[in-house]
Design a protein around this motif. Structure first.
Motif, PDB file in Angstrom:
ATOM      1  N   LYS A 190      40.740  36.974  28.893  1.00  0.00           N
ATOM      2  CA  LYS A 190      41.459  36.739  30.142  1.00  0.00           C
ATOM      3  C   LYS A 190      41.650  38.039  30.918  1.00  0.00           C
ATOM      4  O   LYS A 190      41.520  38.065  32.145  1.00  0.00           O
ATOM      5  CB  LYS A 190      42.817  36.084  29.854  1.00  0.00           C
ATOM      6  N   LYS A 191      41.938  39.129  30.192  1.00  0.00           N
ATOM      7  CA  LYS A 191      42.100  40.421  30.858  1.00  0.00           C
ATOM      8  C   LYS A 191      40.787  40.885  31.488  1.00  0.00           C
ATOM      9  O   LYS A 191      40.770  41.416  32.604  1.00  0.00           O
ATOM     10  CB  LYS A 191      42.592  41.461  29.851  1.00  0.00           C
ATOM     11  N   ARG A 236      40.075  38.755  34.521  1.00  0.00           N
ATOM     12  CA  ARG A 236      41.037  39.092  35.572  1.00  0.00           C
ATOM     13  C   ARG A 236      40.625  40.384  36.259  1.00  0.00           C
ATOM     14  O   ARG A 236      40.700  40.505  37.492  1.00  0.00           O
ATOM     15  CB  ARG A 236      42.433  39.226  34.964  1.00  0.00           C
ATOM     16  N   PHE A 237      40.137  41.344  35.460  1.00  0.00           N
ATOM     17  CA  PHE A 237      39.671  42.613  36.027  1.00  0.00           C
ATOM     18  C   PHE A 237      38.456  42.397  36.930  1.00  0.00           C
ATOM     19  O   PHE A 237      38.369  42.947  38.031  1.00  0.00           O
ATOM     20  CB  PHE A 237      39.330  43.586  34.898  1.00  0.00           C
ATOM     21  N   THR A 257      37.610  39.619  38.457  1.00  0.00           N
ATOM     22  CA  THR A 257      38.043  38.892  39.646  1.00  0.00           C
ATOM     23  C   THR A 257      38.672  39.832  40.661  1.00  0.00           C
ATOM     24  O   THR A 257      38.421  39.729  41.875  1.00  0.00           O
ATOM     25  CB  THR A 257      39.052  37.798  39.260  1.00  0.00           C
ATOM     26  N   ASN A 258      39.467  40.770  40.185  1.00  0.00           N
ATOM     27  CA  ASN A 258      40.111  41.720  41.094  1.00  0.00           C
ATOM     28  C   ASN A 258      39.098  42.616  41.791  1.00  0.00           C
ATOM     29  O   ASN A 258      39.322  43.048  42.927  1.00  0.00           O
ATOM     30  CB  ASN A 258      41.122  42.580  40.328  1.00  0.00           C
ATOM     31  N   LEU A 259      37.985  42.904  41.114  1.00  0.00           N
ATOM     32  CA  LEU A 259      36.960  43.746  41.743  1.00  0.00           C
ATOM     33  C   LEU A 259      36.327  43.061  42.940  1.00  0.00           C
ATOM     34  O   LEU A 259      35.956  43.703  43.921  1.00  0.00           O
ATOM     35  CB  LEU A 259      35.872  44.081  40.714  1.00  0.00           C
ATOM     36  N   ARG A 265      37.733  40.493  44.637  1.00  0.00           N
ATOM     37  CA  ARG A 265      38.718  39.910  45.557  1.00  0.00           C
ATOM     38  C   ARG A 265      38.815  40.780  46.804  1.00  0.00           C
ATOM     39  O   ARG A 265      38.846  42.003  46.722  1.00  0.00           O
ATOM     40  CB  ARG A 265      40.074  39.814  44.870  1.00  0.00           C
ATOM     41  N   GLU A 266      38.846  40.137  47.941  1.00  0.00           N
ATOM     42  CA  GLU A 266      38.949  40.883  49.184  1.00  0.00           C
ATOM     43  C   GLU A 266      40.328  41.520  49.279  1.00  0.00           C
ATOM     44  O   GLU A 266      41.347  40.921  48.910  1.00  0.00           O
ATOM     45  CB  GLU A 266      38.745  39.965  50.385  1.00  0.00           C
ATOM     46  N   GLU A 267      40.350  42.753  49.800  1.00  0.00           N
ATOM     47  CA  GLU A 267      41.620  43.434  49.953  1.00  0.00           C
ATOM     48  C   GLU A 267      42.410  42.773  51.068  1.00  0.00           C
ATOM     49  O   GLU A 267      41.874  42.421  52.120  1.00  0.00           O
ATOM     50  CB  GLU A 267      41.400  44.911  50.280  1.00  0.00           C
TER      51      GLU A 267
END
Length: 212
Positions: free
Chosen positions: A189-190, A193-194, A196-198, A200-202
């Motif tokens: 999951k971590k 999640r990492f 996905t964050n990369l 993800r649009e700011e």
């Protein structure tokens, strides 16, 4: 005593094939076919098809492909994801086939147990690989893949030639799996999640001077 030996032999073959299928189905089929054709095992009627040269050629080709795909970081995770829908049903089928000509209820029970064990070994393998792939170097991935290949081939051989020893080892694996899977799930999951964050649009910066 003879009846007990027969039970342990059948149980070891049933659970051994299911366990191995969850890790590497094609190595399992190829090993089983080679052992059958060299006279090292008399397969139950429902499993004799795996000794057919056509089946062995198909299993050998797919094992050749998997041998390289499974040792490429990232590719191995995609390969495992696709094979979630192949290894688990195949493990259930092999477990049921290993029972032989018994009561249909026993075959269904074997399929349920075999499918569950194949799912567990598959999840353990696939989840561990996701964590290993976070390492920047490829060597740990290669070592893990080669170790899995050896474990599958050796496990299939052991469940046939040393069923009691294999069953004892399988109990320890199941205990390890129960302990390890929750930890894997947290790590996976971590990782996702990492990732996905990369991508993800700011979020746009807040307006420091809102209109009055």
């Amino acid at each position: 005593m003879e009846a007990l030996d027969q039970i342990s032999t059948t149980l070891a073959l049933t659970m051994g094939l299911a366990w191995a299928s969850g890790i590497n189905l094609y190595a399992t089929l190829l090993t089983l076919g080679v052992l059958a054709n060299t006279g090292n095992i008399a397969l139950p009627p429902d499993l004799q098809v795996v000794a057919n040269p056509v089946v062995m050629m198909a299993a050998g080709l797919m094992y050749f492909i998997e041998f390289f795909a499974d040792k490429t970081p990232g590719v191995d995770t995609g390969w495992d994801a696709i094979h979630t829908f192949i290894r688990i049903p195949a493990g259930a089928m092999l477990a049921a086939g290993a029972i032989g000509d018994l009561n249909p209820a026993v075959e269904i029970a074997a399929a349920i147990m075999g499918g569950s064990l194949a799912a567990g070994s598959h999840a353990t393998k696939a989840g561990t690989r996701v964590l290993i792939n976070t390492s920047p170097e490829p060597f740990s991935n290669w070592f893990a893949s080669i170790g899995e290949d050896i474990a599958v081939i050796g496990g299939v051989w052991a469940c046939i030639n040393h069923p009691v020893v294999f069953l004892v080892a399988l109990v320890f694996f199941i205990l390890f799996m129960i302990w390890w899977l929750p930890k894997i799930w947290g790590g996976v999951k971590k990782v996702f999640r990492f990732i996905t964050n990369l991508f993800r649009e700011e979020a746009p910066p807040a307006d420091l001077n809102p209109p009055h």
